[in-house]
Design an enzyme around this catalytic site. Structure first.
Site, mmCIF file in Angstrom:
data_model
loop_
_atom_site.group_PDB
_atom_site.id
_atom_site.type_symbol
_atom_site.label_atom_id
_atom_site.label_comp_id
_atom_site.label_asym_id
_atom_site.label_seq_id
_atom_site.Cartn_x
_atom_site.Cartn_y
_atom_site.Cartn_z
ATOM 1 N N ASN A 183 -19.441 10.297 -36.345
ATOM 2 C CA ASN A 183 -20.570 11.197 -36.617
ATOM 3 C C ASN A 183 -21.765 10.317 -36.976
ATOM 4 O OD1 ASN A 183 -22.420 13.036 -37.545
ATOM 5 N ND2 ASN A 183 -21.270 13.624 -39.373
ATOM 6 N N TRP A 184 -22.689 10.189 -36.025
ATOM 7 C CA TRP A 184 -23.822 9.278 -36.225
ATOM 8 C C TRP A 184 -24.935 9.877 -37.078
ATOM 9 C CZ3 TRP A 184 -25.307 5.775 -31.472
ATOM 10 C CH2 TRP A 184 -24.268 4.856 -31.270
ATOM 11 N N LYS A 185 -24.836 11.184 -37.343
ATOM 12 C CA LYS A 185 -25.892 11.859 -38.110
ATOM 13 C C LYS A 185 -27.267 11.559 -37.493
ATOM 14 C CE LYS A 185 -22.889 11.443 -42.042
ATOM 15 N NZ LYS A 185 -22.665 11.783 -43.410
ATOM 16 N N GLY A 209 -20.652 6.827 -41.656
ATOM 17 C CA GLY A 209 -21.341 5.537 -41.739
ATOM 18 C C GLY A 209 -20.717 4.421 -40.902
ATOM 19 N N HIS A 221 -20.375 21.192 -40.903
ATOM 20 C CA HIS A 221 -20.466 19.984 -41.736
ATOM 21 C C HIS A 221 -21.094 20.339 -43.083
ATOM 22 C CE1 HIS A 221 -21.459 15.993 -43.163
ATOM 23 N NE2 HIS A 221 -20.607 15.516 -42.263
ATOM 24 N N GLU A 271 -12.923 17.310 -44.896
ATOM 25 C CA GLU A 271 -13.878 16.357 -45.456
ATOM 26 C C GLU A 271 -14.263 16.802 -46.876
ATOM 27 O OE1 GLU A 271 -16.114 14.063 -42.150
ATOM 28 O OE2 GLU A 271 -17.306 15.774 -42.726
ATOM 29 N N SER A 325 -15.790 8.689 -46.153
ATOM 30 C CA SER A 325 -15.759 7.267 -46.549
ATOM 31 C C SER A 325 -14.656 6.448 -45.886
ATOM 32 C CB SER A 325 -15.663 7.141 -48.067
ATOM 33 O OG SER A 325 -16.849 7.617 -48.664
ATOM 34 N N GLU A 385 -23.133 18.869 -44.903
ATOM 35 C CA GLU A 385 -24.586 18.643 -45.023
ATOM 36 C C GLU A 385 -25.359 19.859 -44.495
ATOM 37 O OE1 GLU A 385 -24.764 14.855 -43.028
ATOM 38 O OE2 GLU A 385 -23.909 13.849 -44.774
ATOM 39 N N GLY A 390 -19.798 9.676 -47.809
ATOM 40 C CA GLY A 390 -20.815 8.663 -48.092
ATOM 41 C C GLY A 390 -20.770 8.072 -49.495
HETATM 42 C C1 PEP Z 1 -19.278 12.556 -42.379
HETATM 43 O O1 PEP Z 1 -20.419 12.777 -42.797
HETATM 44 O O2 PEP Z 1 -18.762 13.313 -41.533
HETATM 45 C C2 PEP Z 1 -18.556 11.402 -42.897
HETATM 46 C C3 PEP Z 1 -17.275 11.353 -42.743
HETATM 47 O O3 PEP Z 1 -19.329 10.449 -43.522
HETATM 48 P P1 PEP Z 1 -18.857 9.070 -44.174
HETATM 49 O O4 PEP Z 1 -17.743 8.495 -43.308
HETATM 50 O O5 PEP Z 1 -20.076 8.203 -44.151
HETATM 51 O O6 PEP Z 1 -18.370 9.370 -45.538
#
Ligand code: PEP
Length: 253
Positions: A11-13, A236, A101, A170, A214, A103, A176
């Site tokens: 997931n590149w956001k 990330g 998601h 998640e 993470s 976010e 993050g």
């Molecule tokens: C995400 O936002 O889907 C995610 C898994 O982020 P991260 O790996 O950076 O925690």
């Protein structure tokens, strides 16, 4: 080590430009050294909408798919300034789509709205990566299971094609932050998600279920003891070809 098919989804956001395709090229050239790779794992990168068409055109492999990160719930075209539909995303090459998601939930997405989005993406025969997860406050109040059950029940209608829906667990507090759940807790949560889906949707086959939050090249090995984890949604660390390759390498070590 497991022989089950695993998923590694990035997931590149809100990151990346055309030159970022080199990250995916490097990952592809690492993966192409392996025979039967299609039987071992699947890879997808959910990138910003601005990159989907370009990446999908450039990638000559069927082994790595390109996906989107959200869509409007309306089926095709409509008067929704700044929005795109699943229909439009599919047309430019998106095969996967992340929905629900945290976010976006934080910006007001409800289970009901997510359900409509899932429906419109299913109509386009896209692979849906449906995110669920509890906040830290909910975890502290021991509400994890009830939160997950509600998110699943209210977003996935009993008539939906469950085989096209991948669930990504998640925990919001893990995204993050570098924090990951304790493995014994994670094991119970994955068992719960799978059993709950079988019960609600009256099916023998639980959906593919990923862990996200993470995940990196250092902690990936610790997840391999939980056989119910069918893969990972990586934020990330998916924007570095080295980290992403090391995630795959270390998982199968
Ligand atoms: C995400 O936002 O889907 C995610 C898994 O982020 P991260 O790996 O950076 O925690």
């Amino acid at each position: 080590m497991t022989n089950k098919l695993k998923y590694f989804i990035g997931n590149w956001k809100m990151f990346g430009d055309y030159s970022s395709i080199k990250i995916i090229y490097r990952i592809n050239s690492f993966c192409s050294k392996f025979k039967n790779r299609g039987k071992k794992y699947r890879i997808a990168f959910c990138v910003p909408n601005t990159l989907i068409y370009f990446f999908a055109k450039k990638l000559k492999t069927k082994f790595i798919s390109i996906g989107a990160q959200n869509c409007h719930h309306h089926q095709n075209y409509g008067p929704f300034t700044g929005s795109v539909s699943a229909y439009m995303l599919k047309k430019i090459g998106a095969k996967y789509i992340i929905l629900g998601h945290s976010e976006n939930r934080m910006k007001g997405e409800t289970n009901r709205l997510i359900s409509k989005k899932i429906k419109s993406a299913l109509n386009q025969k896209m692979n849906i990566v449906f995110c669920i997860g509890e906040t830290f406050k909910e975890k502290r109040k021991k509400k994890t299971f009830s939160v997950l059950r509600k998110q699943i029940k209210e977003s996935i209608n009993k008539k939906y094609n469950l085989s096209k829906i991948i669930i990504a667990y998640e925990p919001v507090w893990s995204i993050g932050t570098g924090k990951i759940p304790k493995l014994n807790e994670l094991k119970k949560i994955f068992q719960f998600i799978k059993q709950e889906c079988k019960k609600i949707y009256k099916t023998k086959k639980a959906p593919v279920t990923l862990y996200g939050g993470s995940v990196d090249d250092k902690n990936i090995g610790s997840f391999s003891s939980i056989s119910d984890i069918d893969g990972f949604l990586v934020g990330g660390a998916s924007r570095s070809s080295k980290k992403f390759i090391d995630i795959i390498k270390n998982y199968y070590k």
